[in-house]
Each structure stands twice: as structure tokens, then as C-alpha cells.
Design an enzyme around this catalytic site. Structure first.
Site, PDB file in Angstrom:
ATOM      1  N   HIS A   1      -9.697 -23.558  21.052  1.00  0.00           N
ATOM      2  CA  HIS A   1      -8.750 -23.313  21.158  1.00  0.00           C
ATOM      3  C   HIS A   1      -7.164 -22.276  21.133  1.00  0.00           C
ATOM      4  CE1 HIS A   1      -5.237 -26.011  20.769  1.00  0.00           C
ATOM      5  NE2 HIS A   1      -5.951 -26.048  19.759  1.00  0.00           N
TER       6      HIS A   1
ATOM      7  N   CYS B   1      -4.632 -19.936  26.466  1.00  0.00           N
ATOM      8  CA  CYS B   1      -5.422 -21.085  26.365  1.00  0.00           C
ATOM      9  C   CYS B   1      -6.595 -20.308  27.061  1.00  0.00           C
ATOM     10  CB  CYS B   1      -5.022 -22.395  26.412  1.00  0.00           C
ATOM     11  SG  CYS B   1      -4.320 -22.486  28.109  1.00  0.00           S
TER      12      CYS B   1
ATOM     13  N   HIS C   1      -3.301 -26.964  29.758  1.00  0.00           N
ATOM     14  CA  HIS C   1      -3.344 -26.576  28.403  1.00  0.00           C
ATOM     15  C   HIS C   1      -5.741 -26.752  28.936  1.00  0.00           C
ATOM     16  CE1 HIS C   1      -4.169 -24.984  24.772  1.00  0.00           C
ATOM     17  NE2 HIS C   1      -4.799 -25.536  23.740  1.00  0.00           N
TER      18      HIS C   1
END
Length: 356
Positions: free
Chosen positions: A328, A268, A316
Site C-alpha cells: 500500500h 493509496c 484507506h
């Protein structure tokens, strides 16, 4: 029309904007998928419990990935510093060698002069002109000796300092290497555990599990949109933000791999880092450092290109595209994709732009 293109469309009513978002890739809004929960009494698996267990394992693996990426970055930094120190030590050793040679030459010159110091020769000289010449030479000689000895002493101090710094750097390097290895082991353990759970599911159970994941994300996104948040968000992307979005969306479909920074696979924060690097802006490697170091923005002021940090531990990150969507890299076994910005718990928003 992609989310990136839609962000340039004028602001419409909240309901209209929500409707547009819900159509993006079928993941933001639309017909809600049916909720699946297998009853336990008849012996079937409780897939909701399985989903939670798998999600927890991947979340913990993602936290470990941030630790791994941070340690990896520190290892690389320490290695570069050690190489620089080694070069400094070599050049300083050479300087010390030259200074010692000069000091030896001065001692030899004094010996060849009969072993008398310049001051004694000065007193014994009866020639006025010679007296003045010797006085000048004495001062110059004394100055030269003091200068060389002073430089030699500073060089010795520099060498000692470089050696001490190098030793400390090696200690830090070893600590970071151990942290990196431990994080790697932790990541692999948790991902293996999640994959083992999934591998035990039948094909139909895997399909229902996927729908459960979609259903959870849908509910979270719907709740976020129902808050009326899109009425408050309407900024336009900066020139750098548009470049970052262009790079990030071009990676859609590429596999998530923990610790990966592209160009073929990403995690990510590797995706967001490379996207902003393509836009001419260097940002931290991990989502936690992106949250810690980049400028924080109120969610009402969010604009395309900004980074949304997720979960209470900042483990994240996704890039906001506009109209309630992000791009993402989700987790192992998934690909870079578009998702609802509210489909996960939002910790906050940061802006990588140097200005604006």
C-alpha cells in the site's frame, strides 16, 4: 522469497505461516519493538500523544483526499459531457439551418406557382391525366412540407434540450470545482499541520516516534494473526490478480503524494486503481467508491489481489499479497511499502475481478 512468491507455497500450520509473515520486510512480525512513552512530569514530550495527533491529521487528510479525488473525477466527467454537448449543439444548429433553407425553398416554389395552393390548382385542372399528376404532386408536396416542418420542430426541441443540459452541466461543474478546491485546501492545511508538528521534534524524538508507529502496527498485526485468521485464508490469486500484484509491488519505494495516480508517485487508491488497470480491469478511483462499487468478499474467502478497505470511513486501501501481507501507499512522507494486513482497522474486502 517475496510475499507474492510465498502465496504459492502449500498451506502449512498456522504458526508456520504466521512466522513467515512476520519476517516480511521486518514489519509484519518478529521481535516486537520497545514501546516508547515519554513521561510528562520531567518536561519531555509525550510522544504517544504526538503520534496520535499526527496520525489523526493524516487520517483526516486522507479522507479529504478521497473527497478531492472524487470531485476531480466528476469535474473531468462533466467537462467531457460539456464538450460532447457542444458538438451536438453545433451539428444540430447546422441541421436547423439546412431545414430552414428547405422550408424556404418550398415556400418559394409555391410563390412561383402563382400563389395558389396545390389543392386549388387540382380543382381547376380539366385534363384527367393532369388531374392525376397534380393529385400526386399535391400529396407529395403536402408530405414534404409536413416532413420538413416536423423535422424543424424536433430540431428546435433538441437544441433547447441540449442548451438546458449544457447549462445544468456547467452548474454541476462549478459545484464540483468548488468541492475540489475546498478539499485541496483542507488536505494542505492538515498535512502542513502534521509536518509542522514533526518539524518541531528533535532527531532522536523523530526516531522514537517512528518506533512508536511501528509498535502500534505490530500490536495490531499480532492481534489479527493471533485470531487464527490465516487458517481460514488460503485462496490463490486469479490471472488478473497476479498481474495487479506484479504492478503494485513494482512500485515499492515510490513516494506517497495525495491525489497522485502514478507513474512516479501514488496515493493509496491511485496505486490500487493503476494496478488493476494494468491487469485489464477498470475500477473506481477512490477507496470509498472501490468499497461501494466493487464486489464484497468475506475475509475468510480473501485471496491475493483482493483489496482490503480500512477504517470506518473507507478512507484507506491496500492490496492483499497473501500470507497476511499487503502492499500500500501509507501517507505523506512515506513510500509504497509492504505492511501487515491487520496493522490497521479492517472495514472489509472487495474483489475487482470481473468474475471468480
Amino acid at each position: 522469497m517475496s510475499p507474492v512468491e510465498r502465496r504459492n507455497v502449500g498451506r502449512g500450520a498456522a504458526a508456520a505461516r504466521a512466522a513467515v509473515v512476520l519476517c516480511v520486510a521486518g514489519v509484519l512480525v518478529g521481535a516486537a519493538p520497545a514501546a516508547y512513552a515519554d513521561p510528562a512530569p520531567d518536561g519531555k514530550r509525550d510522544l504517544e500523544d504526538v503520534r496520535k495527533r499526527i496520525d489523526d491529521l493524516y487520517r483526516r487528510a486522507e479522507r479529504a483526499t478521497d473527497a478531492y479525488n472524487g470531485a476531480k473525477e466528476q469535474v473531468e466527467r462533466q467537462q467531457k459531457e460539456i464538450v460532447k454537448l457542444a458538438k451536438d449543439i453545433v451539428s444540430t444548429q447546422e441541421r436547423r439551418k439546412q431545414l430552414k433553407k428547405r422550408a424556404g425553398s418550398l415556400a418559394s416554389a409555391q410563390y412561383r406557382g402563382g400563389g395558389l395552393p396545390a389543392e386549388a390548382k387540382l380543382m381547376l385542372n380539366r385534363d384527367p391525366e393532369g388531374f392525376l399528376d397534380n393529385a400526386t404532386l399535391a400529396r407529395k408536396g403536402q408530405h414534404a412540407v409536413r416532413t420538413v416542418l416536423g423535422q424543424l420542430a424536433r430540431t428546435e426541441d433538441d437544441l433547447q434540450g441540449y442548451a438546458q443540459d449544457a447549462s445544468e452541466r456547467w452548474d454541476r461543474l462549478e459545484k464540483e470545482r468548488k468541492k475540489k478546491a475546498a478539499a485541496k485546501k483542507d488536505i494542505e492545511k492538515k498535512i502542513d499541520a502534521a509536518e509542522r508538528i514533526e518539524s518541531q521534534l528533535k532527531a532522536e524524538e523523530k526516531e522514537r516516534l517512528k518506533k512508536l508507529e511501528e509498535d502500534r502496527a505490530h500490536r495490531a498485526q499480532t492481534k489479527w494473526l493471533d485470531s487464527g485468521i490465516l487458517r481460514e485464508i488460503g485462496g490463490d490469486a486469479s490471472a488478473q490478480g497476479k498481474k495487479a500484484i506484479s504492478y503494485a509491488t513494482a512500485q515499492i519505494g515510490k513516494n506517497y503524494v495525495w491525489g497522485a495516480e502514478g507513474p512516479d508517485t501514488f496515493d493509496c487508491s491511485g496505486l490500487t486503481m493503476r494496478a488493476w488497470e494494468a491487469a485489464g480491469r477498470t475500477i473506481p478511483r477512490t477507496s470509498q467508491e472501490q468499497w461501494r462499487q466493487l464486489r464484497r468478499i468475506d475475509i475468510d474467502d480473501m485471496r491475493p489481489g483482493d483489496l482490503i478497505i480500512y477504517h470506518e470511513d473507507a478512507s484507506h486501501v491496500g492490496m492483499y499479497l497473501g500470507d497476511g501481507a499487503i502492499v500500500h501507499a501509507p501517507r505523506p512522507g512515506r513510500q509504497v511499502t509492504i505492511a501487515g494486513a491487520g496493522s490497521m482497522r479492517i472495514l472489509g474486502v472487495v474483489r475487482p475481478d470481473a468474475k471468480g
